[in-house]
Design a protein around this motif. Sequence first.
Motif, short mmCIF file in Angstrom:
data_model
loop_
_atom_site.label_atom_id
_atom_site.label_comp_id
_atom_site.label_asym_id
_atom_site.label_seq_id
_atom_site.Cartn_x
_atom_site.Cartn_y
_atom_site.Cartn_z
N ALA A 32 0.83 -1.21 0.00
CA ALA A 32 0.00 0.00 0.00
C ALA A 32 0.86 1.25 0.00
O ALA A 32 0.59 2.20 -0.75
N GLY A 33 1.91 1.26 0.82
CA GLY A 33 2.79 2.43 0.87
C GLY A 33 3.54 2.64 -0.42
O GLY A 33 3.69 3.79 -0.88
N ALA A 36 1.15 4.02 -3.00
CA ALA A 36 0.84 5.43 -2.72
C ALA A 36 1.99 6.33 -3.16
O ALA A 36 1.76 7.41 -3.73
N ASP A 37 3.22 5.91 -2.92
CA ASP A 37 4.37 6.70 -3.35
C ASP A 37 4.44 6.78 -4.87
O ASP A 37 4.70 7.86 -5.44
N VAL A 39 2.02 6.47 -7.13
CA VAL A 39 0.95 7.33 -7.66
C VAL A 39 1.18 8.78 -7.24
O VAL A 39 0.97 9.70 -8.04
N GLY A 40 1.62 8.98 -6.01
CA GLY A 40 1.85 10.35 -5.53
C GLY A 40 2.89 11.10 -6.33
O GLY A 40 2.79 12.32 -6.50
N ALA A 51 -4.82 4.69 -9.50
CA ALA A 51 -5.16 5.54 -8.36
C ALA A 51 -6.56 5.24 -7.83
O ALA A 51 -6.80 5.31 -6.62
N MET A 54 -7.51 2.60 -4.76
CA MET A 54 -6.16 2.30 -4.29
C MET A 54 -6.19 1.55 -2.96
O MET A 54 -5.31 0.75 -2.66
N ALA A 55 -7.22 1.79 -2.16
CA ALA A 55 -7.33 1.10 -0.87
C ALA A 55 -7.49 -0.40 -1.07
O ALA A 55 -6.97 -1.20 -0.29
N GLY A 58 -3.97 -1.90 -2.81
CA GLY A 58 -2.84 -2.04 -1.91
C GLY A 58 -3.08 -2.98 -0.75
O GLY A 58 -2.14 -3.30 0.00
#
Length: 342
Positions: A32-33, A36-37, A39-40, A51, A54-55, A58
Amino acid sequence: MEGLKDRLTARAIEEGFSSIGICRPSSIPEAAGRLADFVGEGLHGQMAWMADRMAWRGNPEALWPEARSIIMLAEVYTPEEDPLDVLKRRDRAAVSVYAQGKDYHDLVKKRLKRLGRWLIAEAGGEIKVFVDTAPVMEKPLGQAAGIGWQGKHTNLLSRDLGSWFFLGAIFTTLELPADAPERERCGSCTACLDICPTRAFPAPFQIDARRCISYLTIEHKGPVAEKLRPLMGNRIYGCDDCLAICPWNKFAVTARETGYAAREAEPPRLAELAALDDAGFRARYSGSPVKRIGRGRFVRNVLYAIGNSGDETLAPVARSLAGDPDPTVADAARWALERLKG
């Protein structure tokens, strides 16, 4: 459950899979982390589906809370020829190996469903099957299940299969014995990073999709940045360079599924593909992964390849599309003409 797992493994091989491993939905806590990185930082480009939800993507536990085990399966599609050879034939189109035959989504999913039905008949429970069409991070799960490891190019590798395999997943409410995760075995090798034409890897184990030729030819809509077009060569659908160069392919095994074999005996000519209208494109690529990008994006890619061919005899082909109703195709045709003149 050990006896069941042994029978499940035997049945999976009988169905046509080449490798099987089991992990827990909680086996990839770092995913998940990392997602997130990724996509961020915008490294996913236009792939908004990465995106979205995403929950779920991940966290497999969130995708289906009732699941207790994830069965990961690998199915090989090893090519008979070296995919790098066609890159020297500039008047021909290079299509990624996985897309030269029938659509793997259909073939793998049918096999997964048959195996899932067998599992239910043997032990009960419920299942859900996934093949690259749902928010499931197959590669981290494949590593957690012991099938292989994510190499420096971020794709999954296997000591037993090399690079050329698809992944499928069966989520089940049964609690099956889990396998040990595979560890990374790339060592000091950087062959996959060094061969990338567009330098799509900012660092080992990281990819910038916005520079990846597979992304550019398949996912990217509209014109491709002009600085990247010359680097695409004659690749019109996907790119196999980082897979093909991997030394672990010395352990690759022959594909058992004949449907993955190339439909065409020879790589198609660029001039022939550029002439396809919408109906012709859909007819030619019916049942193929190529069909999903549509005629416009496909011909755009073909025209970039024509521009990179250095073959002035293809100039009339590009000129005939300079007024195409699709503005992206017309732009690609004009660019190809300028390249051939230069």
